[in-house]
Design a protein around this motif. Structure first.
Motif, PDB file in Angstrom:
ATOM      1  N   GLU A  99     -31.693  32.745 -29.105  1.00 33.56           N
ATOM      2  CA  GLU A  99     -31.150  32.908 -30.445  1.00 33.56           C
ATOM      3  C   GLU A  99     -30.935  31.554 -31.111  1.00 33.56           C
ATOM      4  O   GLU A  99     -30.566  30.581 -30.455  1.00 33.56           O
ATOM      5  CB  GLU A  99     -29.815  33.669 -30.397  1.00 33.56           C
ATOM      6  N   LYS A 100     -31.142  31.507 -32.420  1.00 30.45           N
ATOM      7  CA  LYS A 100     -30.927  30.282 -33.183  1.00 30.45           C
ATOM      8  C   LYS A 100     -29.565  30.274 -33.856  1.00 30.45           C
ATOM      9  O   LYS A 100     -29.201  29.277 -34.485  1.00 30.45           O
ATOM     10  CB  LYS A 100     -32.030  30.129 -34.243  1.00 30.45           C
ATOM     11  N   SER A 101     -28.835  31.375 -33.727  1.00 25.65           N
ATOM     12  CA  SER A 101     -27.535  31.450 -34.377  1.00 25.65           C
ATOM     13  C   SER A 101     -26.642  32.431 -33.631  1.00 25.65           C
ATOM     14  O   SER A 101     -27.110  33.239 -32.826  1.00 25.65           O
ATOM     15  CB  SER A 101     -27.695  31.879 -35.841  1.00 25.65           C
ATOM     16  N   LEU A 102     -25.365  32.348 -33.921  1.00 31.67           N
ATOM     17  CA  LEU A 102     -24.401  33.306 -33.401  1.00 31.67           C
ATOM     18  C   LEU A 102     -24.385  34.486 -34.363  1.00 31.67           C
ATOM     19  O   LEU A 102     -24.187  34.322 -35.567  1.00 31.67           O
ATOM     20  CB  LEU A 102     -23.018  32.660 -33.325  1.00 31.67           C
TER      21      LEU A 102
ATOM     22  N   PHE B 140     -19.022  45.481 -54.178  1.00 32.51           N
ATOM     23  CA  PHE B 140     -18.960  45.342 -52.727  1.00 32.51           C
ATOM     24  C   PHE B 140     -19.012  43.863 -52.343  1.00 32.51           C
ATOM     25  O   PHE B 140     -19.714  43.068 -52.969  1.00 32.51           O
ATOM     26  CB  PHE B 140     -20.136  46.085 -52.095  1.00 32.51           C
ATOM     27  N   GLU B 141     -18.263  43.521 -51.287  1.00 33.97           N
ATOM     28  CA  GLU B 141     -18.351  42.155 -50.771  1.00 33.97           C
ATOM     29  C   GLU B 141     -17.976  42.114 -49.296  1.00 33.97           C
ATOM     30  O   GLU B 141     -17.243  42.972 -48.789  1.00 33.97           O
ATOM     31  CB  GLU B 141     -17.454  41.195 -51.556  1.00 33.97           C
ATOM     32  N   ILE B 142     -18.521  41.115 -48.623  1.00 36.19           N
ATOM     33  CA  ILE B 142     -18.116  40.769 -47.264  1.00 36.19           C
ATOM     34  C   ILE B 142     -17.235  39.528 -47.366  1.00 36.19           C
ATOM     35  O   ILE B 142     -17.633  38.531 -47.971  1.00 36.19           O
ATOM     36  CB  ILE B 142     -19.337  40.468 -46.371  1.00 36.19           C
ATOM     37  N   VAL B 143     -16.050  39.600 -46.794  1.00 40.27           N
ATOM     38  CA  VAL B 143     -15.109  38.475 -46.836  1.00 40.27           C
ATOM     39  C   VAL B 143     -14.926  37.948 -45.409  1.00 40.27           C
ATOM     40  O   VAL B 143     -14.674  38.719 -44.485  1.00 40.27           O
ATOM     41  CB  VAL B 143     -13.747  38.902 -47.413  1.00 40.27           C
ATOM     42  N   ILE B 144     -15.090  36.650 -45.250  1.00 39.51           N
ATOM     43  CA  ILE B 144     -14.900  36.002 -43.946  1.00 39.51           C
ATOM     44  C   ILE B 144     -13.821  34.933 -44.094  1.00 39.51           C
ATOM     45  O   ILE B 144     -13.970  33.997 -44.880  1.00 39.51           O
ATOM     46  CB  ILE B 144     -16.202  35.363 -43.438  1.00 39.51           C
ATOM     47  N   GLU B 145     -12.743  35.095 -43.344  1.00 41.11           N
ATOM     48  CA  GLU B 145     -11.667  34.102 -43.337  1.00 41.11           C
ATOM     49  C   GLU B 145     -11.630  33.419 -41.975  1.00 41.11           C
ATOM     50  O   GLU B 145     -11.789  34.074 -40.941  1.00 41.11           O
ATOM     51  CB  GLU B 145     -10.313  34.757 -43.614  1.00 41.11           C
ATOM     52  N   VAL B 146     -11.413  32.117 -41.960  1.00 42.16           N
ATOM     53  CA  VAL B 146     -11.257  31.382 -40.700  1.00 42.16           C
ATOM     54  C   VAL B 146      -9.961  30.579 -40.764  1.00 42.16           C
ATOM     55  O   VAL B 146      -9.538  30.140 -41.838  1.00 42.16           O
ATOM     56  CB  VAL B 146     -12.455  30.436 -40.434  1.00 42.16           C
ATOM     57  N   ASN B 147      -9.324  30.400 -39.602  1.00 49.07           N
ATOM     58  CA  ASN B 147      -8.057  29.653 -39.628  1.00 49.07           C
ATOM     59  C   ASN B 147      -8.257  28.173 -39.340  1.00 49.07           C
ATOM     60  O   ASN B 147      -7.686  27.316 -39.981  1.00 49.07           O
ATOM     61  CB  ASN B 147      -7.042  30.271 -38.665  1.00 49.07           C
ATOM     62  N   ARG B 148      -9.098  27.812 -38.362  1.00 51.53           N
ATOM     63  CA  ARG B 148      -9.357  26.388 -38.111  1.00 51.53           C
ATOM     64  C   ARG B 148     -10.661  26.244 -37.330  1.00 51.53           C
ATOM     65  O   ARG B 148     -10.885  26.929 -36.336  1.00 51.53           O
ATOM     66  CB  ARG B 148      -8.196  25.744 -37.350  1.00 51.53           C
ATOM     67  N   VAL B 149     -11.472  25.333 -37.789  1.00 54.98           N
ATOM     68  CA  VAL B 149     -12.741  25.039 -37.121  1.00 54.98           C
ATOM     69  C   VAL B 149     -13.009  23.538 -37.243  1.00 54.98           C
ATOM     70  O   VAL B 149     -12.511  22.870 -38.149  1.00 54.98           O
ATOM     71  CB  VAL B 149     -13.930  25.819 -37.734  1.00 54.98           C
ATOM     72  N   GLU B 150     -13.801  23.026 -36.310  1.00 54.80           N
ATOM     73  CA  GLU B 150     -14.257  21.639 -36.393  1.00 54.80           C
ATOM     74  C   GLU B 150     -15.491  21.546 -37.294  1.00 54.80           C
ATOM     75  O   GLU B 150     -15.653  20.623 -38.073  1.00 54.80           O
ATOM     76  CB  GLU B 150     -14.594  21.109 -34.998  1.00 54.80           C
ATOM     77  N   ASP B 151     -16.358  22.538 -37.139  1.00 58.30           N
ATOM     78  CA  ASP B 151     -17.585  22.573 -37.941  1.00 58.30           C
ATOM     79  C   ASP B 151     -18.097  24.009 -37.934  1.00 58.30           C
ATOM     80  O   ASP B 151     -18.069  24.682 -36.905  1.00 58.30           O
ATOM     81  CB  ASP B 151     -18.654  21.638 -37.361  1.00 58.30           C
ATOM     82  N   MET B 152     -18.561  24.465 -39.091  1.00 53.89           N
ATOM     83  CA  MET B 152     -19.061  25.833 -39.177  1.00 53.89           C
ATOM     84  C   MET B 152     -20.047  25.946 -40.330  1.00 53.89           C
ATOM     85  O   MET B 152     -19.863  25.312 -41.380  1.00 53.89           O
ATOM     86  CB  MET B 152     -17.905  26.813 -39.394  1.00 53.89           C
ATOM     87  N   SER B 153     -21.109  26.723 -40.133  1.00 51.38           N
ATOM     88  CA  SER B 153     -22.032  26.996 -41.236  1.00 51.38           C
ATOM     89  C   SER B 153     -22.557  28.422 -41.094  1.00 51.38           C
ATOM     90  O   SER B 153     -22.794  28.903 -39.983  1.00 51.38           O
ATOM     91  CB  SER B 153     -23.190  25.992 -41.258  1.00 51.38           C
ATOM     92  N   ILE B 154     -22.691  29.082 -42.215  1.00 54.94           N
ATOM     93  CA  ILE B 154     -23.158  30.474 -42.279  1.00 54.94           C
ATOM     94  C   ILE B 154     -24.435  30.499 -43.099  1.00 54.94           C
ATOM     95  O   ILE B 154     -24.447  30.049 -44.256  1.00 54.94           O
ATOM     96  CB  ILE B 154     -22.079  31.377 -42.903  1.00 54.94           C
ATOM     97  N   SER B 155     -25.503  31.014 -42.508  1.00 54.55           N
ATOM     98  CA  SER B 155     -26.800  30.983 -43.206  1.00 54.55           C
ATOM     99  C   SER B 155     -27.018  32.218 -44.081  1.00 54.55           C
ATOM    100  O   SER B 155     -27.466  32.102 -45.220  1.00 54.55           O
ATOM    101  CB  SER B 155     -27.950  30.856 -42.198  1.00 54.55           C
ATOM    102  N   HIS B 156     -26.705  33.401 -43.565  1.00 51.70           N
ATOM    103  CA  HIS B 156     -26.911  34.611 -44.356  1.00 51.70           C
ATOM    104  C   HIS B 156     -26.222  35.798 -43.703  1.00 51.70           C
ATOM    105  O   HIS B 156     -25.746  35.720 -42.570  1.00 51.70           O
ATOM    106  CB  HIS B 156     -28.406  34.899 -44.559  1.00 51.70           C
ATOM    107  N   ILE B 157     -26.177  36.885 -44.454  1.00 54.59           N
ATOM    108  CA  ILE B 157     -25.636  38.154 -43.963  1.00 54.59           C
ATOM    109  C   ILE B 157     -26.690  39.229 -44.208  1.00 54.59           C
ATOM    110  O   ILE B 157     -27.279  39.294 -45.288  1.00 54.59           O
ATOM    111  CB  ILE B 157     -24.321  38.530 -44.674  1.00 54.59           C
ATOM    112  N   GLU B 158     -26.910  40.067 -43.200  1.00 56.50           N
ATOM    113  CA  GLU B 158     -27.895  41.131 -43.322  1.00 56.50           C
ATOM    114  C   GLU B 158     -27.171  42.471 -43.239  1.00 56.50           C
ATOM    115  O   GLU B 158     -26.347  42.688 -42.352  1.00 56.50           O
ATOM    116  CB  GLU B 158     -28.928  41.010 -42.199  1.00 56.50           C
ATOM    117  N   ILE B 159     -27.462  43.367 -44.187  1.00 57.09           N
ATOM    118  CA  ILE B 159     -26.847  44.688 -44.220  1.00 57.09           C
ATOM    119  C   ILE B 159     -27.863  45.716 -43.730  1.00 57.09           C
ATOM    120  O   ILE B 159     -28.955  45.834 -44.293  1.00 57.09           O
ATOM    121  CB  ILE B 159     -26.366  45.066 -45.636  1.00 57.09           C
ATOM    122  N   PHE B 160     -27.514  46.460 -42.673  1.00 55.66           N
ATOM    123  CA  PHE B 160     -28.394  47.478 -42.114  1.00 55.66           C
ATOM    124  C   PHE B 160     -27.829  48.868 -42.399  1.00 55.66           C
ATOM    125  O   PHE B 160     -26.607  49.078 -42.338  1.00 55.66           O
ATOM    126  CB  PHE B 160     -28.523  47.310 -40.588  1.00 55.66           C
TER     127      PHE B 160
END
Length: 537
Positions: free
Chosen positions: A430-433, A449-469
């Motif tokens: 896999e190339k991503s989580l 409609f929306e997808i909401v992602i909240e994070v509390n603490r990270v050193e580094d993070m990147s999100i490439s895309h979201i796929e809806i099935f």
């Protein structure tokens, strides 16, 4: 049968535009890439203007900078490299800038463009030509495959050229959408027979009166706000294309930019004489407009490759049925076809930044909303959202994911995911989580409609895309052939645990994504049965 050499033996490449101190390196690099891509091609650099080149001192075989720049090694290097790459230089000194076409645009360089195209094409000698802006690069030769494939589509009574000419969807304006501009075919590049492309650019320079038409003339009754931004009589693209095709078809009408009396004919001419690049299948480098390629409304504001292909293969279909969009439907999308991909360009962020094709969240101790949006509409049903995280480094992070409607007022589902001492620990394959998240929409059509992602603490993070099935019904194991059932039982004992879990969680995604030669037979059986039961529903 069209035969275009992959080495460029029968191809001329006309790079046109200004070469200035600020863009000289980019132009040189692009010329270098075209030479690598098509080593036997004829490359011509048609230079409309420059602030460091000595036009009188240069020749068709050599560029020379002005004396005052000789102390600057950069420009000497630029000239030396271009001299080694380019077969012929063309210098255009019979054009001047004009006032802007539109109140939101800078001054117009259309006459520079016309002059550089005409002179460059006049000097080209090969059967096929790519006439292109000098800041636009095709990064491989796959556009040739597209051109050959599309050239086979049936042509009609408005055919003028020997073969179709390939153009870009941006900005081939859809005259049935928000700006009704017939004959507005993109001029970023033209790829086709040299004889055909020469004909298209055989137009006179644009006059000052033409460019200031609306300073002394009223707009057509019913003109929209966007259409009233125009200062020129038409767009430059309209001037070039209508100027050419009206000679062959005098019945065509275009009294001003949004005159739609020949709107249907403008689409027929597009279908008969041009083909539209699918930029998703042919990578391009064009920094100035890369965001426009990602901007989803442009799929409707402009005529996409998909729309061109449908209309080209179904000439009995009225273009108005395919191309008509109200303003709201252009900027407000319904998620109806699955899987549906939400790219970073569709999504919004509060604590991150859009960098390239990802949303990047830098080091944060407090956290916040990493992703929200895009506020599209979604039809009722059961769904799975797959969030693709291309980087995640954290000591201990909590991620909250929820699907909502009505700008967050109605929560469809919410889940939490915890990560401890995580450092891009993706699977080898896999190339991503990937984070799976299921939800139901109970309404016939869920609004905003929306997808909401909240994070509390990270050193580094990147999100490439979201796929809806769309979670459709999967075949029951008892309905499948015995050979398939044996495969399922045996493979469960030898497959990685993660793959077994994926197959249990979402069999459709598992078989759809499988590329193993060992899974070829069961994949075929499963997908056929899957299609059968979902079609019945």
């Amino acid at each position: 049968m069209i035969d275009i050499s992959r080495t460029g033996k029968n191809l001329s490449i006309v790079l046109q535009g200004g070469v200035f101190e600020k863009n000289s390196t980019e132009v040189t690099n692009i010329a270098s890439e075209y030479r690598k891509l098509f080593p036997e091609s004829e490359i011509l650099l048609s230079i409309s203007s420059s602030d460091f080149l000595n036009f009188p001192g240069s020749s068709e075989n050599e560029l020379i900078p002005y004396k005052q720049n000789l102390s600057n090694q950069k420009f000497i290097n630029v000239c030396n490299i271009l001299n080694s790459l380019v077969d012929k230089f063309i210098f255009c000194d019979n054009a001047l800038p004009l006032p802007p076409v539109n109140v939101k645009h800078p001054n117009c360089n259309a006459n520079y463009q016309i002059e550089a195209a005409k002179r460059g094409l006049a000097e080209a000698t090969r059967e096929f030509v790519l006439r292109v802006r000098n800041d636009f690069l095709f990064q491989d030769d796959s556009f040739i495959n597209q051109y050959i494939e599309m050239s086979g589509n049936v042509r009609g009574r408005f055919s003028v050229f020997q073969e179709r000419i390939m153009i870009c969807s941006l900005f081939t304006i859809n005259p049935y959408a928000v700006e009704r501009l017939p004959f507005h075919y993109s001029d970023w590049f033209h790829f086709g027979k040299l004889a055909d492309v020469r004909l298209l650019w055989d137009v006179p320079h644009i006059s000052l009166n033409y460019m200031t038409y609306y300073m002394n003339n009223p707009y057509l009754p019913g003109s929209t706000e966007l259409e009233r931004h125009f200062l020129a009589k038409t767009g430059v693209e309209q001037y070039i294309s209508f100027g050419f095709f009206s000679k062959h078809f005098p019945e065509l009408k275009l009294a001003c930019h949004n005159d739609i009396r020949s709107r249907r004919e403008s689409i027929d001419i597009l279908l008969d004489n041009f083909c539209i690049l699918d930029h998703k299948k042919s990578p391009v480098y064009f920094p100035k407009y890369m965001n426009d390629f990602q901007y989803r409304p442009n799929q409707k504001i402009c005529i996409s490759h998909k729309s061109w292909d449908i209309l080209s293969k179904n000439r009995n279909v009225d273009p108005e049925e395919i191309l008509s969009y109200h303003k709201e439907s252009i900027y407000k999308h319904d998620i109806t076809k699955f899987p549906f991909v939400l790219n970073a360009s569709d999504l919004k962020t509060k604590i991150g930044k859009k960098l390239g094709k990802d949303i990047v969240i830098p080091h944060t101790d407090t956290g916040g909303v990493a992703v929200f949006g895009p506020h599209f509409n979604i039809v009722g049903g059961s769904y799975r959202a797959c969030i693709y995280i291309s980087s995640l480094v954290c000591e201990g992070a909590l991620m909250k994911v929820r699907a909502t409607l009505d700008h967050g007022k109605e929560v469809l589902n919410e889940r939490e995911f915890a990560f401890e001492n995580y450092n891009n620990d993706f699977l080898e394959t896999e190339k991503s989580l990937k984070i799976d998240f299921c939800f139901d929409c109970p309404h016939t059509l869920g609004q905003d409609f929306e997808i909401v992602i909240e994070v509390n603490r990270v050193e580094d993070m990147s999100i490439s895309h979201i796929e809806i099935f769309d979670l459709k019904k999967n075949p029951d194991i008892k309905e499948m052939p015995l050979a398939f059932q044996y495969y399922m039982n045996i493979s469960s004992k030898i497959m990685k645990k993660s793959l077994v879990e994926k197959r249990s969680r979402d069999p459709y995604a598992f078989f759809r994504d499988s590329k193993s030669i060992l899974a070829k037979y069961p994949k075929k059986i499963f997908m056929e049965k899957y299609k059968e039961i979902n079609t019945e529903e």
